[in-house]
Design a protein around this motif. Structure first.
Motif, short mmCIF file in Angstrom:
data_model
loop_
_atom_site.label_atom_id
_atom_site.label_comp_id
_atom_site.label_asym_id
_atom_site.label_seq_id
_atom_site.Cartn_x
_atom_site.Cartn_y
_atom_site.Cartn_z
N VAL A 241 0.87 -1.23 -0.01
CA VAL A 241 0.10 0.11 0.01
C VAL A 241 0.85 1.23 -0.06
O VAL A 241 0.80 2.29 -0.81
CB VAL A 241 -1.05 0.06 1.43
N ARG A 242 1.91 1.32 0.89
CA ARG A 242 2.93 2.33 1.01
C ARG A 242 3.59 2.69 -0.31
O ARG A 242 3.75 3.69 -0.72
CB ARG A 242 3.57 2.36 2.25
N ASP B 147 -6.58 10.43 0.82
CA ASP B 147 -5.23 11.36 1.03
C ASP B 147 -4.27 10.44 1.82
O ASP B 147 -4.36 9.00 2.08
CB ASP B 147 -5.61 12.38 1.81
N ALA B 148 -3.10 11.07 1.89
CA ALA B 148 -2.07 9.92 2.51
C ALA B 148 -2.31 9.33 3.90
O ALA B 148 -2.20 8.34 4.16
CB ALA B 148 -0.83 10.89 2.93
N ASP B 149 -3.11 10.21 4.73
CA ASP B 149 -3.45 9.42 5.92
C ASP B 149 -4.45 8.33 5.89
O ASP B 149 -4.39 7.32 6.50
CB ASP B 149 -4.59 10.61 6.89
N LEU B 150 -5.23 8.31 4.82
CA LEU B 150 -6.43 7.06 4.50
C LEU B 150 -5.25 5.87 4.05
O LEU B 150 -5.69 4.98 4.73
CB LEU B 150 -7.32 7.44 3.34
N PHE B 151 -4.29 6.18 3.34
CA PHE B 151 -3.56 5.01 3.02
C PHE B 151 -2.79 4.40 3.83
O PHE B 151 -2.50 3.28 4.06
CB PHE B 151 -2.53 5.46 1.47
N GLU B 152 -2.22 5.51 4.97
CA GLU B 152 -1.39 4.96 6.02
C GLU B 152 -2.46 4.43 7.15
O GLU B 152 -2.13 3.22 7.56
CB GLU B 152 -0.96 6.12 6.72
N LYS C 133 -1.76 0.26 8.22
CA LYS C 133 -1.77 -0.04 9.59
C LYS C 133 -2.66 -1.36 9.71
O LYS C 133 -2.62 -2.06 10.52
CB LYS C 133 -2.08 1.13 10.46
N ALA C 134 -3.95 -1.23 9.08
CA ALA C 134 -4.86 -2.19 9.28
C ALA C 134 -4.47 -3.48 8.86
O ALA C 134 -4.56 -4.50 9.18
CB ALA C 134 -6.15 -1.99 8.70
N LEU C 135 -3.84 -3.43 7.62
CA LEU C 135 -3.30 -4.64 6.97
C LEU C 135 -2.06 -5.35 7.86
O LEU C 135 -1.87 -6.60 7.98
CB LEU C 135 -2.72 -4.46 5.59
N GLU C 136 -1.30 -4.37 8.52
CA GLU C 136 -0.28 -4.94 9.53
C GLU C 136 -0.93 -5.62 10.69
O GLU C 136 -0.43 -6.73 10.86
CB GLU C 136 0.45 -3.86 9.92
#
Length: 368
Positions: free
Chosen positions: A33-34, A182-187, A191-194
């Motif tokens: 994702v990142r 935005d960038a916050d959503l992708f982060e 984190k949810a995938l982590e």
């Protein structure tokens, strides 16, 4: 091939039985994702928003690449001000023209169907966006057409790189104000995938590991997987495809309310009969319902009624609920769980989840 649930907690088997590294690939989803987000930003896909919205968005892709278009459409939702269509074929429809955006997605960069559609898009004067590996045939087409190309570091099978291929499409949609992202959503998604990777890690025992638990539910059954919303339906389709390719296992998928007009009849059929004392192993239906918080009220009624029907008939049943607020978060949670479950199901049967010999053989035969 026999199902042996004990394999799922045998660390040596999980390592030796997965030489292609499908489990580590699924665990890398957060990093994908990142990376996909950075690649899209560096490719300046935001330029697509400079000239206004296209009349329509057509996503060209096959297999694990094509689902990127399905995810885009589900995340954009029914409120999207334009149609978003995924094509899995060799031919663009006649209506596609110069006012449309064609997004060509290929994990290999040389998928013949996708290359054919990208070439046609250029000839018709469509705006083209390409997503795939660096140095590919797809990149050559995009470069020649002076189109935007997002080069992503694909490693292994396309289906294991779903977020590398999908996130650039979401970034592009955000630039055109089709999706609030935005960038916050992708982060948050990363984190949810982590978190899912931690919960489904190989060292986590089956009784607390949601990926292993779902695999155990699916084993020795014919999965019929339903989604209760467009977001959940894409995840249901993805799970069916992952069961096919990872576990080499058949599965049926559907979306409510449509599944209530056809597939629900299977609850009265011969494969729905389950008797723990009968020799029917592998021939009984397992109904898997993927739920989402944004169900239409009538869909909720149909889902609840269908579940009652299944319970009354003693049909085996599993429910999975999406996690998160944004549609991208919710679809990611369902897809991640399904990816782990399909991989663990393969390993429980002693099947290497990475190779797809039949697909490779089919491609070789048609290329002769």
């Amino acid at each position: 091939m026999t199902w042996e649930p004990g394999r799922l907690d045998d660390q040596a088997h999980l390592s030796e039985g997965d030489p292609g590294g499908m489990l580590p690939a699924v665990a890398a989803s957060a990093a994908h994702v990142r990376t996909g987000y950075r690649a899209a930003v560096e490719a300046q896909v935001d330029r697509l928003g400079a000239h206004g919205r296209p009349r329509a968005i057509v996503v060209a892709g096959m297999g694990g690449s094509g689902i990127a278009g399905d995810i885009l459409a589900a995340v954009a939702g029914s409120g999207a001000p334009l149609p978003i269509v995924t094509l899995r074929s060799y031919q663009l429809p006649g209506w596609v023209g110069a006012t449309d955006l064609v997004i060509a997605v290929s994990g290999s960069g040389d998928t013949e169907e996708t290359l054919a559609l990208a070439t046609q898009a250029v000839r018709r004067g469509c705006t083209l966006l390409g997503v795939g590996p660096s140095g590919s045939q797809l990149q050559a087409i995009a470069t020649q057409a002076s189109a935007i190309y997002v080069a992503v570091p694909i490693n292994g099978q396309s289906r294991a790189n779903i977020w590398l291929l999908t996130i650039p499409l979401i970034v592009a949609a955000a630039a055109m104000r089709l999706v609030p992202a935005d960038a916050d959503l992708f982060e948050r998604v990363a984190k949810a995938l982590e978190d899912m990777a931690h919960r489904c890690r190989p060292s986590s025992d089956s009784f607390v590991n949601p990926g292993k638990s779902l695999a155990m539910d699916l084993a020795e059954s014919v999965p019929m997987i339903w989604g209760s919303s467009p977001v959940a339906a894409v995840a249901a389709y993805r799970l069916a495809c992952q069961l096919n390719t990872n576990a080499k296992y058949p599965a049926v998928y559907g979306e409510l309310p449509e599944a209530g007009h056809n597939q629900v009849a299977s609850l009265d059929g011969p494969l729905a009969e389950y008797d723990i004392f009968a020799d029917t192993t592998g021939r009984t239906v397992r109904l898997v319902v993927m739920r989402d918080v944004e169900e239409h009220p009538q869909v909720t009624r149909r889902r609840e009624a269908a579940l009652r029907l299944a319970r009354e008939r003693d049909v085996r049943l599993t429910e999975v609920t999406a996690e998160g607020v944004h549609p991208l978060e919710r679809i990611a949670s369902l897809i991640a769980l399904g990816d782990y479950a399909s991989t663990y199901l393969a390993l429980g049967y002693g099947v290497d989840p990475t190779p797809v010999s039949a697909i490779t053989e089919l491609k070789a035969r048609i290329s002769q």
